[in-house]
Every structure is written in structure tokens, then in C-alpha cells.
Write an enzyme that holds these catalytic residues in place. Structure first.
Site, PDB file in Angstrom:
ATOM      1  N   ASP A  22       0.808  -1.220   0.000  1.00  0.00           N
ATOM      2  CA  ASP A  22       0.000   0.000   0.000  1.00  0.00           C
ATOM      3  C   ASP A  22       0.841   1.270   0.000  1.00  0.00           C
ATOM      4  O   ASP A  22       1.986   1.282   0.462  1.00  0.00           O
ATOM      5  CB  ASP A  22      -0.884   0.032   1.247  1.00  0.00           C
ATOM      6  CG  ASP A  22      -2.091  -0.879   1.148  1.00  0.00           C
ATOM      7  OD1 ASP A  22      -2.162  -1.680   0.201  1.00  0.00           O
ATOM      8  OD2 ASP A  22      -2.960  -0.802   2.043  1.00  0.00           O
ATOM      9  N   HIS A  24       3.674  -2.445   3.066  1.00  0.00           N
ATOM     10  CA  HIS A  24       3.693  -1.085   2.533  1.00  0.00           C
ATOM     11  C   HIS A  24       4.996  -0.804   1.813  1.00  0.00           C
ATOM     12  O   HIS A  24       6.053  -1.274   2.233  1.00  0.00           O
ATOM     13  CB  HIS A  24       3.481  -0.069   3.653  1.00  0.00           C
ATOM     14  CG  HIS A  24       2.206  -0.281   4.397  1.00  0.00           C
ATOM     15  ND1 HIS A  24       2.111  -1.135   5.483  1.00  0.00           N
ATOM     16  CD2 HIS A  24       0.969   0.194   4.182  1.00  0.00           C
ATOM     17  CE1 HIS A  24       0.857  -1.162   5.918  1.00  0.00           C
ATOM     18  NE2 HIS A  24       0.151  -0.361   5.146  1.00  0.00           N
TER      19      HIS A  24
END
Length: 278
Positions: A98, A243
Site C-alpha cells: 500500500d 507497505h
């Protein structure tokens, strides 16, 4: 706004986002080839940068925005919960990342995926993607799936419908221009879903995706901790959340270099959901 200021702002939303994320993923669905996904267990809520807590036999050909126009599928069903795992035969998992793309970390993650010929999903923020379109083009060339993670990573439950639409549409436009096609998947920031997000996502041709295993890498817990969470949570159908932006992601970069070959050696197949449009 600087990245440090953005990080501070996002951390300030953490308390409310955790609770909303837990509610938003309740009763989440399983990714599968049928039209009626089966219920799946709900993961513990978490957060990243203020957020709550993406040898394989499955390979994709590189994606491309060229060629004959694709036929649009029928309008999507409006979901009430996001998908959080995928069904299928064998020991299949999905890696998701992400908040990127970030030129400091995303290329290293892409290099590791390419080294092992593995495809993953990247849920990108428009404000990052518009500055680093070349990384979306590389994701397309190497067969990864790019999803919509809004433009500025806001808490959608505090926004009106028009604001949510703008966040999603602007990001889809950037993805289409750099990646070659509009995204088919959407992930709500902080894991905080609401009815408007589900409805607008469906209108824009995107299915909602959550996760099963949260690495908590946004807390920078140490490379070993991230590796341990992935390996301990590994199971058929698992969707892993990590992430590639939003803070210092050097631990995430080192972690995937460790856990990816371990998963492959253990017989897991790292893949992405099937494309709806051919």
C-alpha cells in the site's frame, strides 16, 4: 505538505481508524471464481502510518494498455464487506503493498519480485502515483496488479459522497494513464469502509479488497518481526498487507527478500486475483 507532516496527520487519525477498520472488515468475503463468495474469518484490526491493520506455478503475462478494446463486463454487485482472502486450489497466497509508489523502496520490492518471477498487488495513492508514473508502467510491464488506494489517503468515513468520488476517480485516471488500464480493485485507507465507498467502487468497476495478514510494517517493528508475521500467518488463500511508502519502508524491503524465497521453498504459490476483463 511534507511527507513528515503527512505522516503526523495520518497518525492523528489512528485511534478512530482502528475501530472503523475493524467494523469495516467484519464478515469479509473470500476471493474466488464464483459469484457468491464464502464468508471468511475477520483479521485483527491494525494501522499503518495511521492505518489499521499484496517457485510459483501461477504466472501472468505482462499487462498492456495496447491492443483491441476490451469488452466491459456487467456492472459489479455492490458489496457490503471487502474481500480479505482468495479461494483456489493449493497453497496460494497474495502479497499486497500500500501507499506507493515510492522511488526509495518500490523499485527494490519490484526487483525482489522479479528475481523470483512472482506477481503482486500494489494499492497506490494518486498523489504518489502522479509523481512516479514510470513505476506504474514498470508494474504493468512486469505483470503486477495495481489497485486504487485514493488520492490523499483520507478517512473516507469523514467525507461526503462527492469528496470520496473525487479521491477515487482522480486516482483511477492516473492509474489508467500510467499503467494502461483502469484499476479493478480498491482498498479503503485505514481499512475504514462505508456504504458510499462500496457503491462508488462498484460504479467505477472496482471490487473491494482488505487483507488477512497484517505485517504491521508501518510500526517499523524490525525486519525479523515482519518476516515472522508473514511466515506465521502463511496459509492457503491468505492476503498479506505490507507497505512500500508512507514512511521508512527499508525494513519491508529487507523482509520480502527473506520471506519470499522461504514461502516459495515451502510450496506456496504467490499470485494475484484473476482479471475480469480479457
Amino acid at each position: 505538505m511534507t511527507k513528515d507532516q503527512l505522516l503526523t496527520r495520518r497518525r492523528a487519525l489512528l485511534a478512530g481508524a482502528v475501530a472503523l477498520g475493524a467494523a469495516g472488515t467484519a464478515g469479509a468475503l473470500t476471493l474466488g471464481s464464483g459469484d457468491a463468495p464464502a464468508p471468511a474469518p475477520v483479521p485483527a484490526a491494525g494501522a499503518q502510518a495511521g492505518r489499521p491493520l499484496k517457485p510459483s506455478a501461477y504466472r501472468l503475462q505482462p499487462l498492456t494498455g495496447y491492443g483491441a478494446p476490451r469488452t466491459r463486463a456487467a456492472p459489479l454487485t455492490v458489496r457490503h464487506e471487502p474481500f480479505l482472502r482468495m479461494s483456489g486450489r493449493g497453497r496460494t497466497m497474495v502479497l499486497t503493498f500500500d501507499d506507493g509508489p515510492d522511488p526509495r523502496y518500490t523499485p527494490h520490492i519490484l526487483d525482489t519480485l522479479a528475481e523470483h518471477n512472482v506477481r503482486a498487488m500494489f494499492f497506490v495513492c494518486g498523489e504518489m502515483a502522479v509523481q512516479h508514473k514510470e513505476l506504474l508502467a514498470r508494474m504493468s510491464d512486469e505483470g503486477h496488479v495495481v489497485g486504487n488506494h485514493t488520492w490523499t489517503h483520507p478517512l473516507l468515513t469523514q467525507m461526503n459522497r462527492g469528496q470520496i468520488r473525487s479521491e477515487m476517480e482522480r486516482t483511477s485516471d492516473v492509474i489508467e494513464g500510467a499503467y494502461g488500464e483502469r484499476p479493478q480493485w480498491f482498498r479503503a485507507p485505514y481499512g475504514a469502509w462505508n456504504r458510499a465507498a462500496f457503491q462508488l467502487g462498484a460504479e467505477m468497476g472496482m471490487e473491494p479488497m482488505a487483507w488477512t495478514v497484517d505485517t504491521l510494517d508501518w510500526t517499523t517493528p524490525g525486519t525479523r518481526s515482519i518476516v515472522g508475521r508473514v511466515e506465521d500467518g502463511a496459509a492457503p488463500g491468505v492476503v498479506v498487507l505490507s507497505h512500500d511508502a508512507g514512511g521508512d519502508r527499508s525494513q519491508s524491503v529487507r523482509a520480502i527478500r527473506s520471506y519470499l524465497p522461504e514461502l516459495l521453498d515451502s510450496g506456496y504459490r504467490l499470485t494475484v486475483p484473476p482479471r475480469r476483463f480479457a
